[in-house]
Scaffold this motif. Structure first.
Motif: not given
Length: 293
Positions: A4, A249, A205, A39, A104, A67
């Motif tokens: 993502h 992500t 992330v 995302a 998310h 997301r």
């Protein structure tokens, strides 16, 4: 495997008519953005909580596996510093409930003054977040990056509840003096901290801030745009995470964000070249009506 990628926003004046159709009604802008990226950072929720109807419109414009990284309101993180926030958190979660699985993670961005002495408050807050909701925490106090003792203590707090430590990378932004007004503003506002690329959970992330699009005389030796040249560390790291079975992500920023939408897809392409079989991104919607020629 699926990666993502996204940007800090889903609407930007510089994208209109060049990357995204223009004009677009407000309730179609996220849908157009979601044809480019899967995302987005929910920065707006830091300043104002949307209405439930607005959250429902976001859900209507995106697929269930899109997301959102929703930044908690500033009243929770900066004004009350996570203390006595149960009512505020519950109200926020009620409003964004229409997004369902698209949320998310709750993005707990903390001020630079939130340091080691506040870890007990962070731990208590994270334990009060309803089960089933993922959190990713962004800290900016230097002690968490410079003192291994406090780094381990913070990791312990996050591991106790399965929360992630957001990787916020500004090292390439500060690698050379600013070359534009937007870069100068970013230099004045963004934290200058060491790069950290250790994942704690299955859902790392990354927020990567590069440089603005520069002239050819300022490109790298191989002709690469500075942002793309600077993220090579991350394409390799993200590829490794995917091979390990993680679901990362990654958000791409530049100071003016004019090229961020294209750069996000370019980053995805870079990881795809390292990870065969990575699911492709959607096909972007055309910016204008189809032509015969």
């Amino acid at each position: 495997m699926k990666l993502h990628v996204g940007c800090a926003m889903w609407t930007h004046a510089a994208w209109q008519g060049s990357l995204l159709p223009h004009p677009l009604p407000p309730r179609e802008r996220l849908r157009a953005y979601a044809s480019w990226c899967n995302a987005v950072e929910g920065n707006t929720t830091f300043y104002a909580t949307p209405s439930a109807a607005t959250a429902a419109s976001w859900a209507e414009q995106t697929a269930p596996d899109f997301r959102f990284l929703l930044k908690l309101p500033k009243q929770i993180t900066h004004e009350r510093r996570l203390a006595d926030t149960d009512g505020l958190l519950r109200s926020f979660l009620d409003v964004v409930e229409p997004l369902g699985p698209r949320v998310h993670a709750l993005w707990v961005q903390l001020p630079a003054s939130f340091g080691p002495s506040d870890l007990g408050t962070l731990a208590a807050f994270l334990h009060r977040v309803p089960r089933g909701l993922r959190c990713t925490v962004e800290v900016r106090h230097p002690a968490f990056f410079e003192d291994p003792r406090w780094e381990r203590r913070l990791e312990g707090v996050l591991n106790d509840v399965g929360a992630e430590w957001t990787s916020f990378d500004t090292t390439d932004l500060f690698a050379a003096p600013p070359s534009s007004a937007a870069e100068l503003e970013a230099w004045q506002k963004k934290p200058r901290l060491p790069r950290r690329s250790r994942a704690l959970t299955e859902h790392p992330v990354v927020r990567y801030i590069g440089r603005d699009q520069l002239g050819r005389e300022q490109l790298g030796r191989d002709g690469a745009q500075p942002t793309a040249a600077g993220w090579r560390h991350w394409t390799g790291t993200v590829a490794d995470w995917l091979r390990e079975g993680r679901s990362p992500t990654v958000f791409l920023h530049t100071p003016d964000n004019e090229q961020a939408l294209s750069l996000a897809r370019r980053f995805h392409d870079g990881v795809s070249s390292l990870v065969p079989g990575l699911e492709p991104l959607p096909e972007p919607v055309p910016t204008g009506p189809p032509t015969l020629f």
